[in-house]
Design a protein around this motif. Structure first.
Motif, short mmCIF file in Angstrom:
data_model
loop_
_atom_site.label_atom_id
_atom_site.label_comp_id
_atom_site.label_asym_id
_atom_site.label_seq_id
_atom_site.Cartn_x
_atom_site.Cartn_y
_atom_site.Cartn_z
N ARG A 26 0.84 -1.21 0.00
CA ARG A 26 0.00 0.00 0.00
C ARG A 26 0.88 1.26 0.00
O ARG A 26 0.64 2.19 -0.76
CB ARG A 26 -0.92 0.00 1.21
N ALA A 27 1.91 1.29 0.83
CA ALA A 27 2.78 2.46 0.91
C ALA A 27 3.50 2.69 -0.42
O ALA A 27 3.55 3.82 -0.92
CB ALA A 27 3.80 2.29 2.04
N ARG A 28 4.04 1.62 -1.00
CA ARG A 28 4.73 1.77 -2.30
C ARG A 28 3.79 2.31 -3.36
O ARG A 28 4.16 3.21 -4.12
CB ARG A 28 5.35 0.44 -2.75
N ASP A 29 2.59 1.75 -3.44
CA ASP A 29 1.62 2.18 -4.45
C ASP A 29 1.28 3.66 -4.28
O ASP A 29 1.30 4.43 -5.25
CB ASP A 29 0.34 1.35 -4.36
N HIS A 30 0.98 4.08 -3.06
CA HIS A 30 0.58 5.47 -2.83
C HIS A 30 1.75 6.44 -2.99
O HIS A 30 1.56 7.54 -3.52
CB HIS A 30 -0.09 5.61 -1.46
N LEU A 31 2.93 6.05 -2.56
CA LEU A 31 4.10 6.92 -2.74
C LEU A 31 4.45 7.06 -4.22
O LEU A 31 4.83 8.14 -4.67
CB LEU A 31 5.29 6.39 -1.95
N HIS A 32 4.30 6.00 -4.96
CA HIS A 32 4.57 6.05 -6.40
C HIS A 32 3.59 7.01 -7.08
O HIS A 32 3.99 7.79 -7.94
CB HIS A 32 4.47 4.64 -7.00
N ARG A 33 2.33 6.96 -6.69
CA ARG A 33 1.34 7.89 -7.26
C ARG A 33 1.68 9.34 -6.93
O ARG A 33 1.33 10.25 -7.68
CB ARG A 33 -0.06 7.57 -6.72
N GLN A 34 2.34 9.55 -5.79
CA GLN A 34 2.74 10.90 -5.39
C GLN A 34 4.08 11.30 -6.00
O GLN A 34 4.63 12.35 -5.66
CB GLN A 34 2.82 10.99 -3.86
N THR A 82 0.66 9.26 4.24
CA THR A 82 0.45 8.30 3.16
C THR A 82 0.00 6.96 3.73
O THR A 82 0.53 6.49 4.74
CB THR A 82 1.76 8.11 2.35
N ARG A 83 -0.99 6.37 3.09
CA ARG A 83 -1.48 5.06 3.54
C ARG A 83 -0.36 4.03 3.51
O ARG A 83 0.39 3.94 2.55
CB ARG A 83 -2.63 4.60 2.66
#
Length: 182
Positions: A26-34, A82-83
């Motif tokens: 979840r953290a990787r996905d959301h940080l990548h989107r940011q 971030t989630r």
């Protein structure tokens, strides 16, 4: 795993974030989107579940994630909300301290594009090794398999019969001796 492959020439510093339980993906996905670059070094290992051999990946630093960003840009403060992220590791309350560049360069040099550690180049299938410790101490044999980073597979001649064995790398050394000479 590396969501965005860190470049060796990457200019931005790297920082560490502590993750929430089960929060890595979840953290990787959301940080990548940011638009943050992330790096999660992983180790491959072999395991057997329900009698089926499987190759699995485990994070080298469970519960933590490397993130690259410009600390002068105020958007880094979004990392803490971030989630999947519990908190960014800070030495000072409002100013992140980057990890030493040589440390990150050394860690990244040991991993491939998938974020998995490169196999050690010191041993290969067919190499002659001598066992240094344990019940097979002083036996010389050849490497049959390299199942993971920590172990090697060998065939040992016991009373005229070849027996498969798995040994830890720290209990062996490469040798040029021939097993027939002993």
């Amino acid at each position: 795993m590396i969501d965005v492959k860190p470049d060796k020439d990457h200019d931005l510093p790297w920082f560490v974030a502590q993750l929430r339980p089960q929060g890595l993906k979840r953290a990787r996905d959301h940080l990548h989107r940011q638009k943050f670059k992330t790096f999660t070094p992983e180790l491959e290992s072999n395991t057997v579940r329900a009698g089926v051999p499987r190759q699995i990946r485990k994070p080298l630093f469970p519960g933590y994630l490397f993130i690259s960003f410009n600390p002068a840009d105020p958007k880094w403060t979004a990392i803490n909300s971030t989630r999947g992220v519990a908190r960014l590791i800070l030495n000072r309350p409002h100013q992140p301290t980057p990890l030493p560049q040589p440390l990150m360069a050394e860690i990244m040099a040991r991993y491939n594009k998938a974020g998995v550690r490169h196999p050690p180049v010191d041993l290969a299938v067919g190499d002659k090794i001598r066992v240094l410790a344990g019940p097979f101490a002083e036996i010389v044999t050849s490497i049959e398999t390299l199942p993971d980073q920590e172990r090697i597979g060998v065939l040992i001649d016991l009373m005229g019969r070849k027996v498969k064995a798995s040994l830890t790398r720290k209990h062996i050394e490469r040798t040029t001796l021939d097993t027939r000479a002993l």
